[in-house]
Design a protein around this motif. Structure first.
Motif, mmCIF file in Angstrom:
data_model
loop_
_atom_site.group_PDB
_atom_site.id
_atom_site.type_symbol
_atom_site.label_atom_id
_atom_site.label_comp_id
_atom_site.label_asym_id
_atom_site.label_seq_id
_atom_site.Cartn_x
_atom_site.Cartn_y
_atom_site.Cartn_z
ATOM 1 N N ILE A 94 43.136 79.109 147.618
ATOM 2 C CA ILE A 94 43.143 79.420 146.178
ATOM 3 C C ILE A 94 42.143 78.520 145.448
ATOM 4 O O ILE A 94 41.738 78.807 144.336
ATOM 5 N N VAL A 95 41.758 77.396 146.104
ATOM 6 C CA VAL A 95 40.937 76.400 145.408
ATOM 7 C C VAL A 95 39.546 76.962 145.053
ATOM 8 O O VAL A 95 39.100 76.836 143.902
ATOM 9 N N GLY A 96 38.880 77.591 146.018
ATOM 10 C CA GLY A 96 37.527 78.124 145.775
ATOM 11 C C GLY A 96 37.498 79.118 144.617
ATOM 12 O O GLY A 96 36.705 78.960 143.670
ATOM 13 N N ALA A 152 35.618 80.595 154.064
ATOM 14 C CA ALA A 152 36.147 81.550 153.075
ATOM 15 C C ALA A 152 36.215 80.898 151.694
ATOM 16 O O ALA A 152 35.832 81.501 150.683
ATOM 17 N N ASN A 153 36.675 79.665 151.670
ATOM 18 C CA ASN A 153 36.820 78.953 150.399
ATOM 19 C C ASN A 153 35.472 78.749 149.707
ATOM 20 O O ASN A 153 35.326 78.970 148.506
ATOM 21 N N ILE A 154 34.473 78.326 150.510
ATOM 22 C CA ILE A 154 33.151 78.043 149.927
ATOM 23 C C ILE A 154 32.500 79.350 149.453
ATOM 24 O O ILE A 154 31.886 79.404 148.390
ATOM 25 N N VAL A 155 32.653 80.411 150.251
ATOM 26 C CA VAL A 155 32.088 81.704 149.843
ATOM 27 C C VAL A 155 32.693 82.124 148.494
ATOM 28 O O VAL A 155 31.984 82.524 147.572
ATOM 29 N N THR A 162 21.300 80.817 144.050
ATOM 30 C CA THR A 162 21.565 81.283 145.416
ATOM 31 C C THR A 162 22.179 80.172 146.275
ATOM 32 O O THR A 162 21.695 79.045 146.278
ATOM 33 N N THR A 163 23.213 80.532 147.001
ATOM 34 C CA THR A 163 23.837 79.604 147.956
ATOM 35 C C THR A 163 23.558 80.116 149.360
ATOM 36 O O THR A 163 23.708 81.315 149.624
ATOM 37 N N THR A 164 23.154 79.214 150.239
ATOM 38 C CA THR A 164 22.970 79.593 151.635
ATOM 39 C C THR A 164 23.912 78.733 152.466
ATOM 40 O O THR A 164 23.911 77.506 152.334
ATOM 41 N N ILE A 165 24.729 79.385 153.270
ATOM 42 C CA ILE A 165 25.682 78.641 154.113
ATOM 43 C C ILE A 165 25.307 78.883 155.571
ATOM 44 O O ILE A 165 25.382 80.017 156.054
ATOM 45 N N LEU A 221 24.991 82.867 155.858
ATOM 46 C CA LEU A 221 25.347 83.719 154.716
ATOM 47 C C LEU A 221 24.477 83.339 153.519
ATOM 48 O O LEU A 221 24.273 82.150 153.248
ATOM 49 N N THR A 222 23.978 84.347 152.830
ATOM 50 C CA THR A 222 23.227 84.091 151.601
ATOM 51 C C THR A 222 23.972 84.763 150.459
ATOM 52 O O THR A 222 24.323 85.935 150.548
ATOM 53 N N ILE A 223 24.223 83.986 149.429
ATOM 54 C CA ILE A 223 25.050 84.480 148.320
ATOM 55 C C ILE A 223 24.280 84.299 147.015
ATOM 56 O O ILE A 223 23.974 83.175 146.614
ATOM 57 N N GLU A 224 23.957 85.418 146.403
ATOM 58 C CA GLU A 224 23.308 85.333 145.082
ATOM 59 C C GLU A 224 24.413 85.370 144.047
ATOM 60 O O GLU A 224 25.174 86.347 143.987
ATOM 61 N N GLY A 225 24.512 84.365 143.247
ATOM 62 C CA GLY A 225 25.611 84.290 142.272
ATOM 63 C C GLY A 225 25.540 85.421 141.249
ATOM 64 O O GLY A 225 24.454 85.833 140.845
#
Ligand code: UD1
Ligand code: PEP
Length: 438
Positions: A102-104, A174-177, A186-189, A220-224
């Motif tokens: 639930i934290v993320g 999962a939490n960080i995503v 952009t976040t890259t994990i 994983l690449t995540i564009e906010g």
């Protein structure tokens, strides 16, 4: 505390439908916190851990509607964030491992997320560093109250960045995503976990409007994005349950069909069971296990050396099935080494199998050598206590194959992850009774 009374030595027969996946459900339920719009979820397993998380979401103010068996809607449009700082939350949050996720979402949407040290199986150290290092990388301030074992992260605005996780943690990824989907930029994990649980989560988040690419890989690449909306989601069948039923069929020499298993999401699971000699037949989307009347023979490696079965981050073999593999090996023709790399206290339950007559040498906390009986000697019934969820099911399988009546105490550990297990096993011929409250 309740108990199972099991009369072993009977063949089972029939079809069994796996429940929705426990570990996927825990991620997906936390993701409802990311939007004020309604989310409909199907195939939610009716198990203790999931029900605890649903109760926690309710106290947090999520509007929850049960539409039918396993089917719910969730709407997190008006949350009671004060609950997060209440003594009640400090108790509720401890009740399961999955609550950590639930934290993320809370951090992403409300700029703060808190959690007491979460529960779950006592199977060795279960650190949370990956989770919090990820949030810190995104710009969050972290604090930890050592006396109360209470974690907190806060941020005005999260900022996307590159991060290389120090381990491919399932709940950590999962939490960080979930924190990164609404971060700025952009976040890259890299070294992300990529279990089907996570693939399902990312697909759901993308349907909600997130922009995640690389799903199914460890990059994983995540564009906010600014905001996420509602969606519908259906849980995959539980691959750990599927593996448990494969083991159960072989060890009780039963013919079983496990229905609608979503074969393409099972990874190496069928082939690992085949390596220990079990015939796993694909019939459409079902798994058919014929009765192993002549037993099952462990394959050696090509050079003739002894087989080792070990866990690894996905697409390697999941650690959650190693206790079952080990138990099933006790009746195989041949020997193998089981190497549990991730958790240091998960193999101690072998003492109970040894009490039942199994030939196992626990080499160290991570490795056990199993010398199969090839059914020349059956296990003997006994009284035991379920130490953790997968050891519990393993002991249940051993008891169903054993001669005589076994008692398993502390079956709440099994109910944590297996829906209505006694009723479902009775439907395929198992002699199992639940004795409440002793
Ligand atoms: C609620 C939930 O989803 N629980 C699952 C989740 O727990 P959870 O997410 O808590 O487990 P993690 O993936 O964080 O790690 C599990 C253990 O493996 C170690 N580790 C992890 C990654 C790695 O690359 N190397 C390594 O050694 C960790 O230090 C830890 O001791 O994933 C575990 C590993 O599949 C499963 O057993 C749990 O059923
Ligand atoms: C270890 C497990 O669960 P948890 O992470 O919830 O303790 C499991 O499902 O095997």
């Amino acid at each position: 505390m309740s108990t199972f009374k099991i009369e072993g030595g009977h063949r089972l027969k029939g079809k069994i439908q796996p429940q929705g996946a426990k570990n996927e459900a825990l991620q997906i339920l936390c993701a409802v916190l990311l939007t004020a719009e309604e989310i409909k979820i199907d195939n939610i397993p009716d198990i203790i851990d999931v029900n605890k998380l649903i109760a926690l979401l309710k106290k947090l103010g999520v509007k929850i509607n049960k539409l039918g068996k396993g089917s719910y809607t969730f709407k997190a449009d008006d949350l009671n964030l004060a609950y997060l700082e209440s003594p009640e939350f400090k108790e509720d949050g401890k009740g399961l491992r999955g609550s950590i996720m639930i934290v993320g979402p809370l951090l992403a949407r409300f700029g703060k997320g808190y959690i007491p040290k979460p529960g779950g199986d006592k199977i060795g150290r279960r650190r949370l560093d990956t989770h919090f290092e990820g949030f810190i990388n995104l710009g969050a301030k972290f604090r930890y109250n050592r006396e109360e074992l209470f974690y907190g992260v806060e941020a005005d605005k999260l900022k996307g960045t590159y991060m290389l996780l120090d381990e491919a943690s399932v709940t950590g990824t999962a939490n960080i995503v979930m924190a990164a989907v609404m971060a700025e930029g952009t976040t890259t994990i890299y070294n992300a976990a990529c279990e089907p649980y996570l693939q399902q989560l990312c697909k759901m988040l993308n349907r909600m409007g997130a922009k995640i690419s690389g799903v199914g890989s460890n990059l994983l690449t995540i564009e906010g994005v600014e905001v996420l909306g509602g969606t519908e989601h259906r849980m995959l069948p539980d691959m750990i349950e599927i593996g448990s039923w494969i083991g159960l069929a072989a060890m009780t020499k039963s013919e079983l069909t496990i229905t609608n298993v979503s074969w393409d999401d099972l990874g190496v699971i069928p082939s690992v069971f085949r390596k220990i000699g079990i015939t796993v037949e694909r019939q459409g989307d079902d798994i058919h296990i014929p009765a192993h009347t002549d037993g099952y023979e462990v394959q050696n490696f090509i050079d003739g050396s002894i087989l080792t079965i070990s866990d690894a981050p996905w697409p390697g073999f999941t650690p959650d099935l190693l206790s079952i593999i080990l138990t099933v090996l006790t009746q195989a023709r041949g020997s193998a080494i089981v190497h549990q790399k991730m958790f240091e206290s998960r193999l101690f339950f072998v003492d109970k199998l040894i009490d039942m007559g199994a030939k196992i040498i626990l080499c160290d906390p991570h490795r056990a050598t199993v010398i199969g009986h090839d059914f020349k000697s059956t296990l003997k019934a006994t009284t035991m206590t379920s130490p953790d969820i997968r050891a519990g099911v393993s002991l249940l399988i051993a008891a169903l194959s054993a001669k005589g009546t076994s008692i398993i105490h502390n079956i709440e550990q099994i109910d944590r992850g297996y829906e209505n297990i006694d009723e479902r096993l009775r439907a395929i011929g198992a002699k199992i009774e639940r004795v409440e409250g002793n």
